[in-house]
Enzyme design. Structure first.
Site, PDB file in Angstrom:
ATOM      1  N   SER A  24     -16.965   0.172  -5.453  1.00 51.92           N
ATOM      2  CA  SER A  24     -15.541  -0.141  -5.231  1.00 51.92           C
ATOM      3  C   SER A  24     -14.831  -0.550  -6.514  1.00 51.92           C
ATOM      4  CB  SER A  24     -15.399  -1.261  -4.189  1.00 51.92           C
ATOM      5  OG  SER A  24     -16.184  -2.383  -4.559  1.00 51.92           O
ATOM      6  N   THR A 156      26.851   3.996  18.758  1.00 57.03           N
ATOM      7  CA  THR A 156      25.694   3.984  19.657  1.00 57.03           C
ATOM      8  C   THR A 156      25.437   5.455  19.975  1.00 57.03           C
ATOM      9  OG1 THR A 156      26.990   3.849  21.687  1.00 57.03           O
ATOM     10  CG2 THR A 156      26.364   1.754  20.678  1.00 57.03           C
ATOM     11  N   HIS A 157      24.189   5.818  20.140  1.00 52.82           N
ATOM     12  CA  HIS A 157      23.814   7.232  20.355  1.00 52.82           C
ATOM     13  C   HIS A 157      24.319   8.119  19.214  1.00 52.82           C
ATOM     14  CE1 HIS A 157      23.079   6.037  24.599  1.00 52.82           C
ATOM     15  NE2 HIS A 157      24.182   5.330  24.416  1.00 52.82           N
ATOM     16  N   SER A 278      18.979  19.768  -7.775  1.00 50.90           N
ATOM     17  CA  SER A 278      18.114  20.850  -7.316  1.00 50.90           C
ATOM     18  C   SER A 278      17.865  21.821  -8.462  1.00 50.90           C
ATOM     19  CB  SER A 278      18.797  21.572  -6.156  1.00 50.90           C
ATOM     20  OG  SER A 278      18.323  22.901  -6.062  1.00 50.90           O
ATOM     21  N   LYS A 284      23.859  20.453  -5.925  1.00 53.42           N
ATOM     22  CA  LYS A 284      23.161  19.438  -5.140  1.00 53.42           C
ATOM     23  C   LYS A 284      23.047  18.079  -5.833  1.00 53.42           C
ATOM     24  CE  LYS A 284      21.308  19.757  -1.671  1.00 53.42           C
ATOM     25  NZ  LYS A 284      20.053  20.410  -1.253  1.00 53.42           N
ATOM     26  N   ASN A 286      20.863  14.839  -4.481  1.00 52.95           N
ATOM     27  CA  ASN A 286      20.033  14.449  -3.342  1.00 52.95           C
ATOM     28  C   ASN A 286      19.681  12.953  -3.339  1.00 52.95           C
ATOM     29  OD1 ASN A 286      19.942  17.127  -2.460  1.00 52.95           O
ATOM     30  ND2 ASN A 286      18.226  17.570  -3.844  1.00 52.95           N
ATOM     31  N   GLU A 291      15.107   8.992   0.931  1.00 56.50           N
ATOM     32  CA  GLU A 291      14.144   9.874   1.608  1.00 56.50           C
ATOM     33  C   GLU A 291      12.711   9.412   1.356  1.00 56.50           C
ATOM     34  OE1 GLU A 291      15.675  14.270   1.439  1.00 56.50           O
ATOM     35  OE2 GLU A 291      16.303  13.239  -0.362  1.00 56.50           O
ATOM     36  N   TYR A 318     -20.694  -9.495   8.147  1.00 60.86           N
ATOM     37  CA  TYR A 318     -20.215  -8.510   7.182  1.00 60.86           C
ATOM     38  C   TYR A 318     -20.817  -7.134   7.436  1.00 60.86           C
ATOM     39  CZ  TYR A 318     -19.168  -6.044   2.867  1.00 60.86           C
ATOM     40  OH  TYR A 318     -18.721  -5.110   1.968  1.00 60.86           O
ATOM     41  N   GLN A 323     -15.256  -2.992   3.115  1.00 63.67           N
ATOM     42  CA  GLN A 323     -14.798  -2.625   1.774  1.00 63.67           C
ATOM     43  C   GLN A 323     -13.582  -1.683   1.847  1.00 63.67           C
ATOM     44  OE1 GLN A 323     -17.617  -2.022  -1.594  1.00 63.67           O
ATOM     45  NE2 GLN A 323     -17.024   0.125  -1.441  1.00 63.67           N
ATOM     46  N   LYS A 326      -9.483  -2.419   1.070  1.00 65.00           N
ATOM     47  CA  LYS A 326      -8.768  -2.631  -0.196  1.00 65.00           C
ATOM     48  C   LYS A 326      -7.756  -1.567  -0.583  1.00 65.00           C
ATOM     49  CE  LYS A 326     -12.411  -5.520  -1.707  1.00 65.00           C
ATOM     50  NZ  LYS A 326     -13.143  -5.198  -0.449  1.00 65.00           N
TER      51      LYS A 326
HETATM   52  N1  ARG Z   1     -17.455  -4.592  -2.674  1.00 63.26           N
HETATM   53  C1  ARG Z   1     -17.773  -5.282  -1.456  1.00 63.26           C
HETATM   54  C2  ARG Z   1     -16.550  -5.275  -0.524  1.00 63.26           C
HETATM   55  O1  ARG Z   1     -15.499  -4.982  -0.979  1.00 63.26           O
HETATM   56  C3  ARG Z   1     -18.154  -6.686  -1.748  1.00 63.26           C
HETATM   57  C4  ARG Z   1     -19.070  -7.279  -0.737  1.00 63.26           C
HETATM   58  C5  ARG Z   1     -20.376  -6.600  -0.771  1.00 63.26           C
HETATM   59  N2  ARG Z   1     -21.298  -7.221   0.103  1.00 63.26           N
HETATM   60  C6  ARG Z   1     -22.442  -6.611   0.446  1.00 63.26           C
HETATM   61  N3  ARG Z   1     -23.212  -7.272   1.240  1.00 63.26           N
HETATM   62  N4  ARG Z   1     -22.744  -5.417   0.029  1.00 63.26           N
HETATM   63  O2  ARG Z   1     -16.638  -5.535   0.633  1.00 63.26           O
END
Ligand code: ARG
Length: 472
Positions: A24, A156-157, A278, A284, A286, A291, A318, A323, A326
């Site tokens: 990660s 409205t509408h 454009s 144009k 835009n 958007e 856990y 993970q 994130k």
């Molecule tokens: N990179 C992991 C996460 O974002 C950290 C925790 C890892 N824990 C484990 N038991 N492998 O969740």
């Protein structure tokens, strides 16, 4: 044997593709500040309870601060082999200071460590989002004041309904954003709880002092159940949920902005610097910003759905699935902050075509309710008055004119209750002025909203504002 930090029980090294798949570091490195300061608080606590010597603690703190400087300067080599931000930093620390570095992870797991980092990160980002909300709110108030006498049809509408002040329309969005601000206040409160000390899942055999860690990092509360502390991601879901609602508000404003700058509506003119052209059609201009904000709403709501789905089937405690929290939250944070900032600029640069808006209320029947209300004030039951007004509209459409073009004689042919004052009663300005009920569109009420908004912006500093000074 595996070279990994957890390699003791392994007889092979991790497959290269698997390694890349499970790492990660490419996205969680953005929490390095939180990881380092969480570790410093942990080390100081370990020293306080006698698990670390003062010398080891000092070496760890200095070593971590040196690493932070390196990362700040873009001078740190992150390694996929070290999986994540936690092990990248710990490994580098140990390389730099030796055995003391290896003592840092005592009474801690990456499970409670990552939870600590994300709590701290969410707290900090919540404040950032709130600052951007306030900036957009200010832009809306400025525009509402600047165009305080501009009339437009309320819809409205998507059919013209009753005349309103443009400022009233803008202040509706201010009010939505004020609730968004409050929602993030709640997000902050729920994220303001300290998970470290939960260990991998069950607590620890060491005599740790969780309150001391919480105090150093300015956490209001501490998780009271170690399984809960490492398992849940409700604070992330809550952030995404507040972010999604906020984006939905911005998306509606975007939809209206897009409509307003069509040739058909022509209510507003966006600044040239805020639009694009454009490659083929030379004429144009835009409204890309609106958007994109409308489009990005889908992305943020998608991140909320993804997070809910990630967690829904997980057994305690856990699981690596977590993970996956994130990338979505990071992207949502960036998207929300950017969208708010860009929108404030767009509103500040927007020009209003006052005359076009005015024409849309004068060459129209959006004063028909006021005609009915007039008769009610002269004693006619509302249902009957509604029918008379409807008849007047019908006759005008047939004659190709508007209510304001009717003569007194024509009005009186529909009801003897009409007097000469009917002409003034159905002028759009009068219609607006008379909607003076609390929260209505009258000049006075919009002015009250603007004043209240300014007071709110000046005073709206609650939990997060206090916390701002306490961020680690
Ligand atoms: N990179 C992991 C996460 O974002 C950290 C925790 C890892 N824990 C484990 N038991 N492998 O969740």
């Amino acid at each position: 044997m595996s070279e990994a930090m957890w390699g003791g029980r392994f007889s092979k090294t991790t497959d290269e593709m698997i390694n890349e798949f499970q790492a990660s570091i490419n996205f969680d490195k953005r929490m390095y500040h939180e990881d380092i300061h969480g570790s410093i608080a942990h080390a100081r606590m370990l020293a306080k309870v006698g698990i670390l010597t003062a010398a080891d603690c000092d070496a760890i703190v200095d070593g971590l601060l040196a690493i932070e400087k390196k990362i700040d300067a873009g001078d740190f080599d992150f390694s996929v082999d070290l999986e994540d931000i936690h092990m990248n930093i710990e490994k580098r620390l140990t390389e730099a200071i030796g055995d003391a570095g290896g003592r840092l992870h005592t009474a801690r797991s990456r499970n409670d460590q990552v939870a600590l980092d994300t709590h701290m990160y969410i707290r900090r980002q919540t404040i950032e989002v709130q600052k951007e909300i306030e900036n957009l709110q200010s832009a809306l108030v400025e525009a509402a004041e600047k165009y305080s006498d501009v009339l437009m049809p309320g819809y409205t509408h998507l059919q013209r309904a009753q005349p309103i002040l443009f400022g009233h329309h803008l202040m509706a969005y201010f009010a939505m954003l004020a609730r968004d601000f409050e929602r993030f206040e709640g997000v902050y409160r729920r994220a303001d709880i300290m998970p470290l000390g939960a260990g991998a899942l069950a607590g620890t055999t060491f005599p740790i002092d969780r309150k001391y860690v919480a105090a150093q990092l300015n956490f209001e509360r501490i998780y009271g159940n170690s399984l809960d502390a490492v398992s849940d991601r409700d604070y992330i879901m809550e952030f995404l949920s507040a972010a999604s609602i906020l984006m939905v508000h911005l998306s509606r404003l975007s939809e209206e902005t897009i409509l307003w700058c069509t040739r058909e509506f022509h209510f507003v003119e966006l600044d040239d610097a805020h639009c694009t052209g454009s490659s083929m059609m030379p004429q144009k201009k835009n409204p890309d910003v609106s958007e994109l904000v409308r489009g990005k709403t889908g992305r943020v709501v998608g991140h909320l759905m993804a997070m809910l789905m990630v967690v829904k089937g997980l057994p305690l405690a856990y699981n690596k699935d977590l993970q996956e929290d994130k990338e979505g939250i990071f992207d949502a944070i960036d998207t929300v902050k950017f969208s708010l900032a860009v929108y404030a600029q767009l509103i500040r640069g927007m020009k209003v075509n006052k005359d076009v808006m005015k024409r849309a209320v004068t060459e129209d029947f959006s004063n028909a309710t006021d005609l009915a209300d007039y008769l009610v004030k002269k004693g006619m039951p509302f249902r009957k008055a509604h029918a008379v007004s409807g008849r007047a509209v019908h006759d005008c459409i047939a004659a190709g004119k508007y209510l304001e073009d009717m003569t007194l004689g024509e009005f009186q042919a529909l009801s003897p209750l009409f007097g000469a004052d009917i002409k003034d009663a159905i002028r759009p300005e009068t219609c607006v002025k008379n909607r003076n009920s609390y929260g209505g569109t009258s000049y006075k009420e919009v002015e009250r909203q603007i004043q209240a908004a300014k007071e709110l912006l000046a005073s709206e500093k609650t939990v997060s504002e206090e916390a701002k000074g306490k961020q680690v």
